[in-house]
Design a protein around this motif. Structure first.
Motif, PDB file in Angstrom:
ATOM      1  N   THR A  73      34.214  24.078  50.210  1.00 53.77           N
ATOM      2  CA  THR A  73      35.644  24.318  50.377  1.00 53.77           C
ATOM      3  C   THR A  73      35.969  25.770  50.046  1.00 53.77           C
ATOM      4  OG1 THR A  73      36.072  23.672  48.120  1.00 53.77           O
ATOM      5  CG2 THR A  73      36.271  21.974  49.803  1.00 53.77           C
ATOM      6  N   ALA A  74      35.162  26.381  49.173  1.00 58.54           N
ATOM      7  CA  ALA A  74      35.413  27.769  48.791  1.00 58.54           C
ATOM      8  C   ALA A  74      35.346  28.671  50.018  1.00 58.54           C
ATOM      9  CB  ALA A  74      34.416  28.222  47.733  1.00 58.54           C
ATOM     10  N   ALA A  75      34.499  28.242  50.998  1.00 59.84           N
ATOM     11  CA  ALA A  75      34.388  29.045  52.213  1.00 59.84           C
ATOM     12  C   ALA A  75      35.571  28.786  53.140  1.00 59.84           C
ATOM     13  CB  ALA A  75      33.075  28.719  52.926  1.00 59.84           C
ATOM     14  N   THR A  76      36.236  27.639  52.955  1.00 64.21           N
ATOM     15  CA  THR A  76      37.325  27.249  53.843  1.00 64.21           C
ATOM     16  C   THR A  76      38.639  27.890  53.431  1.00 64.21           C
ATOM     17  OG1 THR A  76      36.225  25.129  54.151  1.00 64.21           O
ATOM     18  CG2 THR A  76      38.534  25.253  54.830  1.00 64.21           C
ATOM     19  N   PHE A  77      38.855  28.016  52.132  1.00 69.12           N
ATOM     20  CA  PHE A  77      40.148  28.480  51.653  1.00 69.12           C
ATOM     21  C   PHE A  77      40.042  29.894  51.087  1.00 69.12           C
ATOM     22  CE2 PHE A  77      40.127  23.810  51.255  1.00 69.12           C
ATOM     23  CZ  PHE A  77      41.101  23.545  52.203  1.00 69.12           C
ATOM     24  N   THR A  78      41.115  30.662  51.272  1.00 72.73           N
ATOM     25  CA  THR A  78      41.114  32.062  50.867  1.00 72.73           C
ATOM     26  C   THR A  78      41.968  32.243  49.613  1.00 72.73           C
ATOM     27  OG1 THR A  78      43.101  32.554  52.127  1.00 72.73           O
ATOM     28  CG2 THR A  78      40.999  32.726  53.291  1.00 72.73           C
ATOM     29  N   ALA A  79      41.910  33.445  49.068  1.00 71.11           N
ATOM     30  CA  ALA A  79      42.735  33.771  47.905  1.00 71.11           C
ATOM     31  C   ALA A  79      44.212  33.547  48.217  1.00 71.11           C
ATOM     32  CB  ALA A  79      42.485  35.212  47.469  1.00 71.11           C
ATOM     33  N   ASP A  80      44.598  33.828  49.480  1.00 63.45           N
ATOM     34  CA  ASP A  80      46.001  33.616  49.865  1.00 63.45           C
ATOM     35  C   ASP A  80      46.381  32.137  49.817  1.00 63.45           C
ATOM     36  OD1 ASP A  80      46.576  36.250  50.196  1.00 63.45           O
ATOM     37  OD2 ASP A  80      46.241  36.282  52.365  1.00 63.45           O
ATOM     38  N   ASP A  81      45.463  31.268  50.260  1.00 60.66           N
ATOM     39  CA  ASP A  81      45.731  29.825  50.187  1.00 60.66           C
ATOM     40  C   ASP A  81      45.974  29.418  48.733  1.00 60.66           C
ATOM     41  OD1 ASP A  81      45.356  29.297  52.941  1.00 60.66           O
ATOM     42  OD2 ASP A  81      43.179  29.296  52.668  1.00 60.66           O
ATOM     43  N   TYR A  82      45.084  29.895  47.854  1.00 63.42           N
ATOM     44  CA  TYR A  82      45.212  29.516  46.440  1.00 63.42           C
ATOM     45  C   TYR A  82      46.470  30.116  45.819  1.00 63.42           C
ATOM     46  CZ  TYR A  82      40.494  27.637  46.845  1.00 63.42           C
ATOM     47  OH  TYR A  82      39.400  26.897  47.232  1.00 63.42           O
ATOM     48  N   ARG A  83      46.784  31.340  46.220  1.00 62.77           N
ATOM     49  CA  ARG A  83      47.999  31.971  45.692  1.00 62.77           C
ATOM     50  C   ARG A  83      49.225  31.131  46.071  1.00 62.77           C
ATOM     51  NH1 ARG A  83      47.100  36.754  47.526  1.00 62.77           N
ATOM     52  NH2 ARG A  83      46.306  37.673  45.600  1.00 62.77           N
ATOM     53  N   ALA A  84      49.261  30.693  47.341  1.00 58.53           N
ATOM     54  CA  ALA A  84      50.399  29.889  47.808  1.00 58.53           C
ATOM     55  C   ALA A  84      50.478  28.568  47.042  1.00 58.53           C
ATOM     56  CB  ALA A  84      50.270  29.631  49.309  1.00 58.53           C
ATOM     57  N   ARG A  85      49.321  27.951  46.787  1.00 56.99           N
ATOM     58  CA  ARG A  85      49.332  26.684  46.050  1.00 56.99           C
ATOM     59  C   ARG A  85      49.845  26.884  44.629  1.00 56.99           C
ATOM     60  NH1 ARG A  85      43.430  24.147  47.865  1.00 56.99           N
ATOM     61  NH2 ARG A  85      43.923  23.984  50.090  1.00 56.99           N
ATOM     62  N   MET A  86      49.386  27.973  43.980  1.00 56.68           N
ATOM     63  CA  MET A  86      49.816  28.217  42.591  1.00 56.68           C
ATOM     64  C   MET A  86      51.307  28.510  42.531  1.00 56.68           C
ATOM     65  SD  MET A  86      46.621  30.125  40.679  1.00 56.68           S
ATOM     66  CE  MET A  86      45.918  31.099  41.983  1.00 56.68           C
ATOM     67  N   GLU A  87      51.785  29.270  43.530  1.00 57.39           N
ATOM     68  CA  GLU A  87      53.225  29.575  43.544  1.00 57.39           C
ATOM     69  C   GLU A  87      54.044  28.307  43.713  1.00 57.39           C
ATOM     70  OE1 GLU A  87      54.085  32.565  46.481  1.00 57.39           O
ATOM     71  OE2 GLU A  87      53.022  34.115  45.329  1.00 57.39           O
ATOM     72  N   ARG A  88      53.595  27.449  44.620  1.00 53.63           N
ATOM     73  CA  ARG A  88      54.349  26.219  44.859  1.00 53.63           C
ATOM     74  C   ARG A  88      54.312  25.305  43.627  1.00 53.63           C
ATOM     75  NH1 ARG A  88      53.338  21.355  47.161  1.00 53.63           N
ATOM     76  NH2 ARG A  88      51.371  21.835  48.182  1.00 53.63           N
ATOM     77  N   ALA A  89      53.143  25.243  42.980  1.00 56.13           N
ATOM     78  CA  ALA A  89      53.031  24.393  41.786  1.00 56.13           C
ATOM     79  C   ALA A  89      53.986  24.880  40.692  1.00 56.13           C
ATOM     80  CB  ALA A  89      51.588  24.393  41.281  1.00 56.13           C
ATOM     81  N   ALA A  90      54.034  26.208  40.494  1.00 58.58           N
ATOM     82  CA  ALA A  90      54.911  26.763  39.457  1.00 58.58           C
ATOM     83  C   ALA A  90      56.376  26.477  39.783  1.00 58.58           C
ATOM     84  CB  ALA A  90      54.666  28.267  39.315  1.00 58.58           C
ATOM     85  N   LEU A  91      56.703  26.595  41.067  1.00 53.21           N
ATOM     86  CA  LEU A  91      58.076  26.350  41.518  1.00 53.21           C
ATOM     87  C   LEU A  91      58.460  24.883  41.314  1.00 53.21           C
ATOM     88  CD1 LEU A  91      59.974  28.428  42.847  1.00 53.21           C
ATOM     89  CD2 LEU A  91      59.517  27.298  45.030  1.00 53.21           C
TER      90      LEU A  91
END
Ligand code: ZN
Ligand code: ZN
Ligand code: ZN
Length: 375
Positions: free
Chosen positions: A5-23
């Motif tokens: 999965t690390a090859a599938t998802f990028t830093a931007d994907d993870y950034r978006a997930r973290m932002e949404r979780a915090a929100l």
């Protein structure tokens, strides 16, 4: 298709997930989220520590703040290589230092925090001491839908996991059953799931004859005989995403009753699947499947909820159960798995993973739901 999965998802994907979780945490009235190693951390950052130990690893998320991963210094190089590392700050601590005081300093004020369900009590107790006046909520209870809706790439991985489980069923139906122990067939399932790309096998239920009446029977020493109904329920993680499917097979020709009960479960599973559409409540899926079984007089023998969510774990919200009124949303993935369990006699369960589409549902398991006769 292979790869992590690390090859599938990028830093931007993870950034978006973290932002949404915090929100979402802020919207739920939480001062932040404390994420321990496990499925939430993998989903948010792509990071799995080399080992989960007494040394604190904790992702700290709060709305309006940069995500920070508190990590033991000796594991910082590993964490640094995680795909999501570019989207967060590493705060490493060396043995002898107090990581809880450092975490408390990051959080600043006391408040109510969501913490991973699987965080160790050891860590939570120390945090409570370091941050007097703070309180904690189960992350899954506070934000049950955080991981529920899958994006396109996740749906691709879910479909691939489903296809691998289906390929496993197509092979297992050809192996000899009669005269072998349940545990031997379970070992076949484990081997086949791995051959079809699973890196983790979570369950290989082989419940023959009367054992089939126990929904979570572990494959055991019972020798399978001609005339047995056999519930097969297997799945795990492939490229980080879950599979989970059940089919019930019969050794030789079934009796009329066995066929009738199997037909009924198939009808109930179909009814549950047809209830899947955006805006329907989770409980509607349960009700639709349960009604078919209850109307036929077998209601008391359907002894579990109709389904559970699946993603980076094989059991998670949303749950298809009476009382769950949250609406289905396109991209959600969950099981539809009604069953009938006749104590001392036999059981039947049929399970597909289904994803919600714009206009209904799509099965990620497509092997036949007819009663398969095995040898
Ligand atoms: Zn039979
Ligand atoms: Zn299952
Ligand atoms: Zn299941």
């Amino acid at each position: 298709m292979t790869g992590s999965t690390a090859a599938t998802f990028t830093a931007d994907d993870y950034r978006a997930r973290m932002e949404r979780a915090a929100l979402e945490a802020a919207e739920a009235g939480l001062a932040g989220l404390l994420v321990a190693p496990g499925p939430d951390l993998v989903w948010l950052t792509g990071y799995t520590p080399p080992a989960v130990t007494e040394r604190l690893t904790l992702l700290v998320l709060a709305a309006g703040q940069d995500p920070v991963l508190v990590v033991p210094a000796l594991e910082a190089p590993d964490a640094h290589r995680a795909a999501g590392a570019a989207a967060l700050t590493l705060r490493d601590w060396t043995d002898g230092k107090d990581p809880y005081a450092a975490t408390a300093a990051l959080l600043g004020v006391s408040g109510r925090f969501g913490i991973s369900d699987n965080a160790w009590a050891l860590h939570l107790l120390a945090l409570q001491q370091a941050l007097p006046g703070s309180s904690y909520a189960s992350l899954t209870e506070a934000l049950p839908m955080l991981r529920a809706v899958k994006d396109t790439a996740e749906l691709g991985l879910m479909a691939a996991a489903g296809a691998a489980a289906d390929a496993t069923f197509e092979e297992i139906r050809g192996v000899p059953f009669a005269g072998r122990r349940e545990s031997e067939v379970a070992a076949d399932l484990d081997r086949l799931l791995r051959r079809h790309g699973h890196e983790q096998v979570d369950f290989t239920i082989v419940a023959s004859g009367p054992n089939g009446a126990d929904p979570h029977h572990e494959a055991g020493d019972r020798v399978i005989a001609r005339g047995d109904m056999i519930v097969l329920d297997f799945g795990g993680l492939r490229d980080g995403y879950g599979s989970d499917t059940s089919r019930t097979v019969h050794v030789g020709e079934p009796t009329d009753e066995e066929r009738r009960v199997h037909d009924l479960v198939r009808e109930a599973q179909e009814a549950g699947f047809r209830a899947v559409r955006p805006g329907a409540a989770c409980q509607d899926v349960d009700r639709a499947a349960r009604r078919v079984i209850a109307d036929a007089g077998y209601g008391e023998y359907f002894i579990h909820r109709t389904g559970h969510g699946i993603g980076v774990t094989t059991h998670e919200p949303p749950y298809m159960i009476e009382g769950e009124e949250r609406p289905l949303v396109p991209g959600m993935c969950f099981s539809v798995e009604p069953g009938i369990y006749l104590p001392g006699r036999f059981g039947v369960r049929i399970e597909d993973i289904v994803t919600v589409t714009e206009d209904g549902g799509r099965r990620l398991n497509t092997t036949t739901r007819e009663l398969v006769i095995v040898e």
